[in-house]
Write a protein that holds these residues in place. Sequence first.
Motif, PDB file in Angstrom:
ATOM      1  N   GLY A  15      -5.201  -3.806   7.919  1.00  0.00           N
ATOM      2  CA  GLY A  15      -5.846  -3.695   6.054  1.00  0.00           C
ATOM      3  C   GLY A  15      -4.591  -3.764   5.590  1.00  0.00           C
ATOM      4  O   GLY A  15      -4.203  -3.500   4.105  1.00  0.00           O
ATOM      5  N   PHE A  16      -3.195  -4.918   5.493  1.00  0.00           N
ATOM      6  CA  PHE A  16      -2.590  -5.538   4.816  1.00  0.00           C
ATOM      7  C   PHE A  16      -3.117  -5.709   3.876  1.00  0.00           C
ATOM      8  O   PHE A  16      -2.906  -6.566   2.712  1.00  0.00           O
ATOM      9  N   HIS A  17      -3.644  -7.611   3.960  1.00  0.00           N
ATOM     10  CA  HIS A  17      -4.441  -7.616   3.348  1.00  0.00           C
ATOM     11  C   HIS A  17      -4.631  -7.377   2.015  1.00  0.00           C
ATOM     12  O   HIS A  17      -5.324  -7.582   0.309  1.00  0.00           O
ATOM     13  N   LEU A  18      -6.062  -5.839   2.196  1.00  0.00           N
ATOM     14  CA  LEU A  18      -6.234  -5.002   1.373  1.00  0.00           C
ATOM     15  C   LEU A  18      -4.835  -3.900   0.532  1.00  0.00           C
ATOM     16  O   LEU A  18      -5.484  -4.291  -1.268  1.00  0.00           O
ATOM     17  N   PHE A  19      -3.838  -4.132   0.708  1.00  0.00           N
ATOM     18  CA  PHE A  19      -3.116  -3.138   0.487  1.00  0.00           C
ATOM     19  C   PHE A  19      -1.856  -4.927  -0.441  1.00  0.00           C
ATOM     20  O   PHE A  19      -2.210  -3.785  -1.436  1.00  0.00           O
ATOM     21  N   MET A  20      -2.138  -5.784  -0.169  1.00  0.00           N
ATOM     22  CA  MET A  20      -1.436  -7.253  -0.810  1.00  0.00           C
ATOM     23  C   MET A  20      -2.281  -6.762  -1.956  1.00  0.00           C
ATOM     24  O   MET A  20      -2.394  -6.914  -3.561  1.00  0.00           O
ATOM     25  N   ARG A  21      -4.112  -6.666  -2.369  1.00  0.00           N
ATOM     26  CA  ARG A  21      -4.925  -7.511  -3.384  1.00  0.00           C
ATOM     27  C   ARG A  21      -5.000  -5.889  -4.517  1.00  0.00           C
ATOM     28  O   ARG A  21      -4.763  -6.270  -5.278  1.00  0.00           O
ATOM     29  N   ALA A  22      -4.465  -4.893  -3.138  1.00  0.00           N
ATOM     30  CA  ALA A  22      -4.273  -3.195  -4.941  1.00  0.00           C
ATOM     31  C   ALA A  22      -3.448  -3.889  -4.935  1.00  0.00           C
ATOM     32  O   ALA A  22      -2.910  -2.740  -6.178  1.00  0.00           O
ATOM     33  N   LEU A  23      -1.963  -4.289  -4.874  1.00  0.00           N
ATOM     34  CA  LEU A  23      -0.861  -4.184  -4.798  1.00  0.00           C
ATOM     35  C   LEU A  23      -0.260  -4.347  -6.292  1.00  0.00           C
ATOM     36  O   LEU A  23       0.572  -3.307  -7.472  1.00  0.00           O
ATOM     37  N   PRO A  24      -0.808  -5.521  -6.654  1.00  0.00           N
ATOM     38  CA  PRO A  24      -0.466  -6.276  -8.277  1.00  0.00           C
ATOM     39  C   PRO A  24      -0.860  -5.111  -9.661  1.00  0.00           C
ATOM     40  O   PRO A  24      -0.880  -4.934 -10.914  1.00  0.00           O
ATOM     41  N   LYS A  25      -2.176  -4.122  -9.247  1.00  0.00           N
ATOM     42  CA  LYS A  25      -3.111  -2.893  -9.864  1.00  0.00           C
ATOM     43  C   LYS A  25      -1.937  -2.184  -9.891  1.00  0.00           C
ATOM     44  O   LYS A  25      -2.329  -1.492 -10.940  1.00  0.00           O
ATOM     45  N   ILE A  26      -1.754  -1.596  -8.689  1.00  0.00           N
ATOM     46  CA  ILE A  26      -0.855  -0.017  -8.555  1.00  0.00           C
ATOM     47  C   ILE A  26       0.491  -0.611  -9.723  1.00  0.00           C
ATOM     48  O   ILE A  26       0.617   0.334 -10.594  1.00  0.00           O
ATOM     49  N   GLN A  27       0.818  -1.440  -9.407  1.00  0.00           N
ATOM     50  CA  GLN A  27       2.232  -1.555 -10.340  1.00  0.00           C
ATOM     51  C   GLN A  27       1.964  -2.135 -12.326  1.00  0.00           C
ATOM     52  O   GLN A  27       2.627  -1.610 -12.550  1.00  0.00           O
ATOM     53  N   ALA A  28       0.571  -2.931 -12.324  1.00  0.00           N
ATOM     54  CA  ALA A  28       0.097  -2.636 -13.293  1.00  0.00           C
ATOM     55  C   ALA A  28       0.157  -1.316 -14.059  1.00  0.00           C
ATOM     56  O   ALA A  28       0.482  -0.916 -15.488  1.00  0.00           O
ATOM     57  N   ALA A  29      -0.520  -0.583 -12.928  1.00  0.00           N
ATOM     58  CA  ALA A  29      -0.850   1.211 -13.968  1.00  0.00           C
ATOM     59  C   ALA A  29       0.018   1.832 -14.090  1.00  0.00           C
ATOM     60  O   ALA A  29       0.560   3.106 -14.635  1.00  0.00           O
ATOM     61  N   ARG A  30       1.716   1.252 -12.885  1.00  0.00           N
ATOM     62  CA  ARG A  30       2.768   2.477 -13.263  1.00  0.00           C
ATOM     63  C   ARG A  30       4.306   1.562 -12.700  1.00  0.00           C
ATOM     64  O   ARG A  30       4.632   1.025 -11.752  1.00  0.00           O
ATOM     65  N   PRO A  31       4.377   1.019 -13.962  1.00  0.00           N
ATOM     66  CA  PRO A  31       5.804  -0.021 -14.203  1.00  0.00           C
ATOM     67  C   PRO A  31       6.978   0.274 -13.940  1.00  0.00           C
ATOM     68  O   PRO A  31       7.862  -0.282 -13.341  1.00  0.00           O
ATOM     69  N   ASN A  32       7.373   1.789 -13.347  1.00  0.00           N
ATOM     70  CA  ASN A  32       8.431   1.847 -13.090  1.00  0.00           C
ATOM     71  C   ASN A  32       8.536   2.205 -11.489  1.00  0.00           C
ATOM     72  O   ASN A  32       9.238   2.782 -10.669  1.00  0.00           O
ATOM     73  N   ALA A  33       7.224   1.996 -10.713  1.00  0.00           N
ATOM     74  CA  ALA A  33       7.201   2.304  -9.264  1.00  0.00           C
ATOM     75  C   ALA A  33       7.656   1.139  -8.685  1.00  0.00           C
ATOM     76  O   ALA A  33       7.052  -0.036  -8.995  1.00  0.00           O
ATOM     77  N   ARG A  34       7.749   1.169  -7.566  1.00  0.00           N
ATOM     78  CA  ARG A  34       8.374   1.235  -6.422  1.00  0.00           C
ATOM     79  C   ARG A  34       8.157   1.154  -4.953  1.00  0.00           C
ATOM     80  O   ARG A  34       7.193   2.681  -4.533  1.00  0.00           O
ATOM     81  N   VAL A  35       7.700  -0.177  -4.590  1.00  0.00           N
ATOM     82  CA  VAL A  35       6.711   0.138  -3.166  1.00  0.00           C
ATOM     83  C   VAL A  35       7.514  -0.447  -1.713  1.00  0.00           C
ATOM     84  O   VAL A  35       8.332  -1.244  -1.705  1.00  0.00           O
ATOM     85  N   LEU A  36       7.293   0.370  -1.081  1.00  0.00           N
ATOM     86  CA  LEU A  36       8.924   0.508   0.374  1.00  0.00           C
ATOM     87  C   LEU A  36       7.664  -0.206   1.408  1.00  0.00           C
ATOM     88  O   LEU A  36       6.764   0.416   1.767  1.00  0.00           O
ATOM     89  N   ILE A  37       7.188  -1.253   2.326  1.00  0.00           N
ATOM     90  CA  ILE A  37       6.491  -2.153   2.973  1.00  0.00           C
ATOM     91  C   ILE A  37       7.396  -2.095   4.373  1.00  0.00           C
ATOM     92  O   ILE A  37       8.739  -3.308   4.383  1.00  0.00           O
ATOM     93  N   VAL A  38       7.135  -1.189   5.348  1.00  0.00           N
ATOM     94  CA  VAL A  38       7.508  -0.886   6.407  1.00  0.00           C
ATOM     95  C   VAL A  38       6.750  -1.776   7.978  1.00  0.00           C
ATOM     96  O   VAL A  38       5.763  -1.867   7.688  1.00  0.00           O
ATOM     97  N   GLY A  39       7.521  -3.100   8.596  1.00  0.00           N
ATOM     98  CA  GLY A  39       6.540  -2.998   9.659  1.00  0.00           C
ATOM     99  C   GLY A  39       7.131  -4.975   9.602  1.00  0.00           C
ATOM    100  O   GLY A  39       7.987  -5.783   9.121  1.00  0.00           O
ATOM    101  N   GLY A  40       6.357  -5.218  11.166  1.00  0.00           N
ATOM    102  CA  GLY A  40       7.482  -7.081  11.904  1.00  0.00           C
ATOM    103  C   GLY A  40       5.771  -8.265  11.035  1.00  0.00           C
ATOM    104  O   GLY A  40       5.350  -7.531   9.883  1.00  0.00           O
ATOM    105  N   ASN A  41       6.194  -9.346  10.970  1.00  0.00           N
ATOM    106  CA  ASN A  41       5.472 -10.409  10.395  1.00  0.00           C
ATOM    107  C   ASN A  41       5.070 -11.028  12.233  1.00  0.00           C
ATOM    108  O   ASN A  41       4.742 -12.442  11.724  1.00  0.00           O
TER     109      ASN A  41
END
Length: 413
Positions: free
Chosen positions: A228-254
């Motif tokens: 579900g990485f694509h769904l996470f990435m599409r949700a990320l801007p919406k989370i950041q807009a709602a929570r302007p002080n939040a930081r996300v840590l993303i763990v995993g390879g490419n």
Amino acid sequence: MNFLIVHQNMPGQYRELLDWLVERGGHQIVFLTQRRNYPDTPGVTKVVYKPHHTPAKDAYGLSRVWEEAAGMGYGAALAARGLKERGFVPDIILGHTGWGELLFMKHIYPDVPILGFFEYFYLEKGGPVGFDPEDPANETAPFLLQARNAVPYTNINVVDRGLCPTRWQRDCFPETFHDKLYVCHDGIRTDKLKPKADVSLQLGRIGRITRDDEIFTYVARNMERTRGFHLFMRALPKIQAARPNARVLIVGGNDTSYGKKSESEGGFRAEMEAEVGHLIDWDRTHFLGQVPYNDFQKIIQISRCHIYLTMPFVLSWSLLESMAMQATIVASDVAPVREAITDGETGLLTDFFDPQGLADKVSAVLSDPARFAHLGRAARKHVVETYDFLNVCLPQHIAQINDMVPADKRIIM
């Protein structure tokens, strides 16, 4: 007891059992693997086998599945024959059935019982294939999946008993398999994986972060569609807009662990950055790659909200480990996840295909973590009661092993 454990990527699902057997002492353990770089373990003899042959890259796809499995099985059998010639005879053989390594073991040790690990039966419907409308299955998929299932179909007649870690995984296999299979997870060390209020982590140019920081997390072995990485990435801007002080840590390879590889240079991550990168605040987005296990623990212990996304597929260890560390989790609402998480009781579930719904739930947790803290406490309680290695899973595995060996070889716990 003499153990022969077979897994191409040592230790695989036998990590906790292997450590426990070594700590207990009194056993002779030989581990047959392809993994050369796994460190030597006192009390364990590592034997590296080589697949007997590798088919040409342009070999016919359906036959290549069996060629690869048979090559692994024959290579493992030749190594086992060498062990037997040197005088090693196991009391029991434990091994993963997915790659074909056990296929010919009965030719070497016909009287030794085999307990096989059955991880997944490839489904035309009900699994990840064809689940995502953006990635429809092609017309060859049913044939390739059936070809892959030739390996478990053969293995069920090789092993004396089999195990599946979850009910959902067991139920993926045909009912004709079920009489030989028992369900029990590998086990989670809940005695070691706990919440920690004073945890901190040094995060590069950001400096030291603690639970006082507004951190949310996403973890997967690799950044891929199945998780579900694509769904996470599409949700990320919406989370950041709602929570302007939040930081996300993303763990995993490419790379790609499951499903087809991305055709983009830079992998699936590059695809998603091209799609939504202009909407993301990169100063608050931290791709950490694959991290040491100790750092993974700290990341989850710091996290105010942990995101776990998956198509209907094998449940990740990281989900149960995060639950053990009392994380407040927002996860995709699919059958294998529902086996571990009850919505509103031990976590929050969201439609896999709804990035806005995902963003809303994560933002709600971040805005008022105390209101959702009971979910993490209940999640840990559930994992302790259901998936704990020492008190729940280990006794079941030992009972099954003891039932397969002579009375004078049985392990007394």
